[in-house]
Enzyme design. Sequence first.
Site, PDB file in Angstrom:
ATOM      1  N   TRP A  86     -42.183  90.711  -5.391  1.00 55.75           N
ATOM      2  CA  TRP A  86     -41.034  89.872  -5.037  1.00 55.75           C
ATOM      3  C   TRP A  86     -39.824  90.698  -4.623  1.00 55.75           C
ATOM      4  O   TRP A  86     -39.121  90.346  -3.682  1.00 55.75           O
ATOM      5  CB  TRP A  86     -40.694  88.908  -6.179  1.00 55.75           C
ATOM      6  CG  TRP A  86     -41.727  87.834  -6.299  1.00 55.75           C
ATOM      7  CD1 TRP A  86     -42.600  87.630  -7.339  1.00 55.75           C
ATOM      8  CD2 TRP A  86     -42.047  86.815  -5.322  1.00 55.75           C
ATOM      9  NE1 TRP A  86     -43.426  86.571  -7.060  1.00 55.75           N
ATOM     10  CE2 TRP A  86     -43.110  86.047  -5.843  1.00 55.75           C
ATOM     11  CE3 TRP A  86     -41.540  86.489  -4.063  1.00 55.75           C
ATOM     12  CZ2 TRP A  86     -43.669  84.969  -5.144  1.00 55.75           C
ATOM     13  CZ3 TRP A  86     -42.098  85.413  -3.371  1.00 55.75           C
ATOM     14  CH2 TRP A  86     -43.141  84.672  -3.914  1.00 55.75           C
ATOM     15  N   ASP A 122     -32.779  88.245  -8.928  1.00 54.71           N
ATOM     16  CA  ASP A 122     -33.727  87.148  -8.721  1.00 54.71           C
ATOM     17  C   ASP A 122     -34.417  86.865 -10.055  1.00 54.71           C
ATOM     18  O   ASP A 122     -35.374  87.534 -10.424  1.00 54.71           O
ATOM     19  CB  ASP A 122     -34.759  87.553  -7.654  1.00 54.71           C
ATOM     20  CG  ASP A 122     -35.870  86.517  -7.505  1.00 54.71           C
ATOM     21  OD1 ASP A 122     -35.815  85.456  -8.160  1.00 54.71           O
ATOM     22  OD2 ASP A 122     -36.798  86.778  -6.702  1.00 54.71           O
ATOM     23  N   LYS A 142     -40.607  77.631 -12.120  1.00 56.17           N
ATOM     24  CA  LYS A 142     -41.248  78.430 -13.162  1.00 56.17           C
ATOM     25  C   LYS A 142     -40.700  78.075 -14.542  1.00 56.17           C
ATOM     26  O   LYS A 142     -41.439  77.665 -15.411  1.00 56.17           O
ATOM     27  CB  LYS A 142     -41.073  79.918 -12.881  1.00 56.17           C
ATOM     28  CG  LYS A 142     -42.111  80.402 -11.880  1.00 56.17           C
ATOM     29  CD  LYS A 142     -41.565  81.117 -10.718  1.00 56.17           C
ATOM     30  CE  LYS A 142     -42.644  81.326  -9.653  1.00 56.17           C
ATOM     31  NZ  LYS A 142     -42.124  82.007  -8.481  1.00 56.17           N
TER      32      LYS A 142
HETATM   33  C1  LIG Z   1     -41.926  82.516  -7.309  1.00 59.79           C
HETATM   34  C2  LIG Z   1     -40.939  83.569  -7.042  1.00 59.79           C
HETATM   35  C3  LIG Z   1     -40.224  83.625  -5.829  1.00 59.79           C
HETATM   36  C4  LIG Z   1     -40.459  82.656  -4.704  1.00 59.79           C
HETATM   37  O1  LIG Z   1     -39.898  81.447  -5.026  1.00 59.79           O
HETATM   38  P1  LIG Z   1     -39.836  80.246  -3.973  1.00 59.79           P
HETATM   39  O2  LIG Z   1     -39.053  79.239  -4.720  1.00 59.79           O
HETATM   40  O3  LIG Z   1     -41.253  79.848  -3.716  1.00 59.79           O
HETATM   41  O4  LIG Z   1     -39.161  80.732  -2.758  1.00 59.79           O
HETATM   42  C5  LIG Z   1     -39.302  84.628  -5.657  1.00 59.79           C
HETATM   43  N1  LIG Z   1     -39.056  85.528  -6.631  1.00 59.79           N
HETATM   44  C6  LIG Z   1     -39.721  85.506  -7.802  1.00 59.79           C
HETATM   45  C7  LIG Z   1     -39.410  86.530  -8.849  1.00 59.79           C
HETATM   46  C8  LIG Z   1     -40.677  84.528  -8.048  1.00 59.79           C
HETATM   47  O5  LIG Z   1     -41.335  84.510  -9.205  1.00 59.79           O
END
Ligand SMILES: *Cc1c(COP(=O)(O)O)cnc(C)c1O
Length: 360
Positions: free
Chosen positions: A102, A172, A196
């Site tokens: 990511w 993030d 999540k």
């Molecule tokens: C799942 C995830 C993403 C992507 O998220 P979207 O909402 O599908 O754009 C980005 N960063 C991390 C750390 C993730 O776990």
Amino acid sequence: MSRVTNFSAGPAVLPLEVLEQARAEIPDWQGSGMSVMEVSHRSKAFIAIAETAEADVRELMGISDNYAVMFLQGGATMQFALLPMNLSQPGDTVDCLLTGTWSKKAFKEAQVVRNARIVADGADSAYTDVPARESWQLESGAAYFHYTPNETIGGVEIHAPPDVGDVPVVADMSSTIMSRPVDVDKFAVIYAGAQKNIGPAGLTLVIMRRDLLERAPADLPNIMRYKSHADGGSMLNTPPTFGWYLSGLVFKWLKEQGGLTAVGERNQRKAKLLYDAIDTSSFYANPVTESCRSWMNVPFTLAKPELDGEFLKLAEQEGLMNLKGHRSVGGMRASIYNAMPEEGIQALVDFMAEFERTNT
Ligand SMILES: *Cc1c(COP(=O)(O)O)cnc(C)c1O
């Protein structure tokens, strides 16, 4: 009704109490004769939901008024692009720490927009470790520093906010937000896709220090401008109302659980139970350096990878679902977010012991 134990990485398990409340409220929400999905986002009733959800996020995470809290769309992936567009000017540098899938994606997208630099890259350890802080090549004038506190696929977590001097820290937190208390003041921006640890897909939480809202170049379209979203109460256009509502129920649930301190203690116990089971067995292994093992996503491999299919099949028969590892890593991965009960981990650990016993 039969609920499975869902180890999906995302969209992921939600608290049963929340789902049941939503189910009860769907046909006739708060005596309106409509579901929450059918009312105007500008109605008094929905505005109350929106404001309460924001207040609960602020209370849970201890967010001061120095920060804007936005409920946006486009996922974390959209923020990969919007962050460099809003927080830096042409010619600026964006510093990126690479610790897995990511953070690499965020870096690549930042590179499209600005001069994105790699501060350090965990590739040497195949992203099973975080490069030592002493090895980071920071740029003192960088517009911001971006990192991914929890790599959802590799299961690598940076447990404390890094010290990068005066450079604003952008995190993030998609797969670790609200999994424990964090000192928000150490961050310039925290963002997370909801699917999540918060609620359904389609909602994205962005927590941004207010002074940074002023940084965007003048030619940025309104809809891509964080300041416009913050000023417009995240209602520049129709927001994802159901996701906002359901996330609000999850925030209430987190408060009932005792808030993030209690939730964090429980998450740590849950992770320890699973890692201990992996470490005390010679059949299962987790490749991540102990100090940066994730509390949320636990990848593990079997000593006999040819048994992966059998493991998954028998696990499913026990109601232990979605344990297949990401296609880029293989093996297994158990995602054990806030809504995964301790009994779910115990059931997995028991199953793993039995599978090992019958296959060694
Ligand atoms: C799942 C995830 C993403 C992507 O998220 P979207 O909402 O599908 O754009 C980005 N960063 C991390 C750390 C993730 O776990």
